[in-house]
Design a protein around this motif. Sequence first.
Motif, PDB file in Angstrom:
ATOM      1  N   ILE A  49       0.869  -1.171   0.000  1.00  0.00           N
ATOM      2  CA  ILE A  49       0.000   0.000   0.000  1.00  0.00           C
ATOM      3  C   ILE A  49       0.906   1.221   0.000  1.00  0.00           C
ATOM      4  N   ASP A  50       0.755   2.041  -1.018  1.00  0.00           N
ATOM      5  CA  ASP A  50       1.710   3.130  -1.266  1.00  0.00           C
ATOM      6  C   ASP A  50       1.006   4.489  -1.257  1.00  0.00           C
ATOM      7  N   LYS A  82      -4.421   9.376   5.518  1.00  0.00           N
ATOM      8  CA  LYS A  82      -3.533  10.497   5.205  1.00  0.00           C
ATOM      9  C   LYS A  82      -2.158  10.030   4.739  1.00  0.00           C
ATOM     10  N   GLY A  83      -2.161   9.262   3.645  1.00  0.00           N
ATOM     11  CA  GLY A  83      -0.886   8.843   3.065  1.00  0.00           C
ATOM     12  C   GLY A  83      -0.307   7.633   3.754  1.00  0.00           C
ATOM     13  N   ILE A  84      -1.012   6.492   3.680  1.00  0.00           N
ATOM     14  CA  ILE A  84      -0.590   5.259   4.355  1.00  0.00           C
ATOM     15  C   ILE A  84       0.383   4.473   3.481  1.00  0.00           C
ATOM     16  N   ASP A  85       1.510   4.078   4.069  1.00  0.00           N
ATOM     17  CA  ASP A  85       2.473   3.177   3.431  1.00  0.00           C
ATOM     18  C   ASP A  85       2.538   1.894   4.241  1.00  0.00           C
ATOM     19  N   GLY A 119      -6.158   8.485  10.877  1.00  0.00           N
ATOM     20  CA  GLY A 119      -5.771   8.273   9.490  1.00  0.00           C
ATOM     21  C   GLY A 119      -4.303   8.080   9.221  1.00  0.00           C
ATOM     22  N   VAL A 120      -3.509   7.902  10.272  1.00  0.00           N
ATOM     23  CA  VAL A 120      -2.072   7.667  10.091  1.00  0.00           C
ATOM     24  C   VAL A 120      -1.656   6.468  10.934  1.00  0.00           C
ATOM     25  N   ILE A 121      -0.511   5.891  10.589  1.00  0.00           N
ATOM     26  CA  ILE A 121       0.056   4.803  11.386  1.00  0.00           C
ATOM     27  C   ILE A 121       0.945   5.393  12.470  1.00  0.00           C
TER      28      ILE A 121
END
Length: 231
Positions: free
Chosen positions: A6-7, A24-27, A221-223
């Motif tokens: 997931i990029d 919000k921009g999950i990698d 929304g973030v890790i």
Amino acid sequence: MTLFKIDEVRKTFRNGEIDEEILKGIDLSLNEGEITALVGASGSGKSTLLTIAAGLQPASDGHVIFEGKNMSIMNSEEVRKVRASEFGFVFQFAHLVSFLTVEEQLLLMLDVSESKLKKQEQKNEVNRILKLVGMDHRKMAYPSSLSGGEKQRIAIARAIIHKPKVLFADEPTASLDSQRSKEVMLLIRDLTKTLNITTLMVTHDEEMLAYTDRIIKMSDGVILQDAIYLD
């Protein structure tokens, strides 16, 4: 080996006149034969992330890459075929078809996944999977005669009957008591290892984390944290 990536995934929903960014921009990369748990408070984005990874809804931005193929640029039919053939799903409730026997539930899944097995081969595979989940003695039963734990075991059997490479589990033990929850998680862990499946699970139950290999904590929304589980 990394199977799933997931990029920079983002997801925005329209809330009245405001765009609300849920992811919000999950990698994230997922490995074969591992159980990864997504945890966090309600609204943290974990279920949204799981459904985007599973191809059940599109991301607003970013890429979902499975076996080197970018699902984010596939059309809906291409994504459906990947879901049907390569992914398995287990949810909080079993969602079994009330008028089908246990055997028929699994045979239906083989049809949906466009299995190339012949009729007798399909029945043999159903028998094999039911033995694997300890439910071969209930093959001719209807859902109304099954306990909650039995229904979830059948749901798991249905999710793996077509030999998926990825299992998505959204709160798979939430409707079960403590003992049944442990039994179901032991089964998911054993199947993940035995069949070398990549399992991504959402859970609120901290006791279930002991059965996972990796814990990803999400918030807003973030890790926040990505760690290997240590007992």
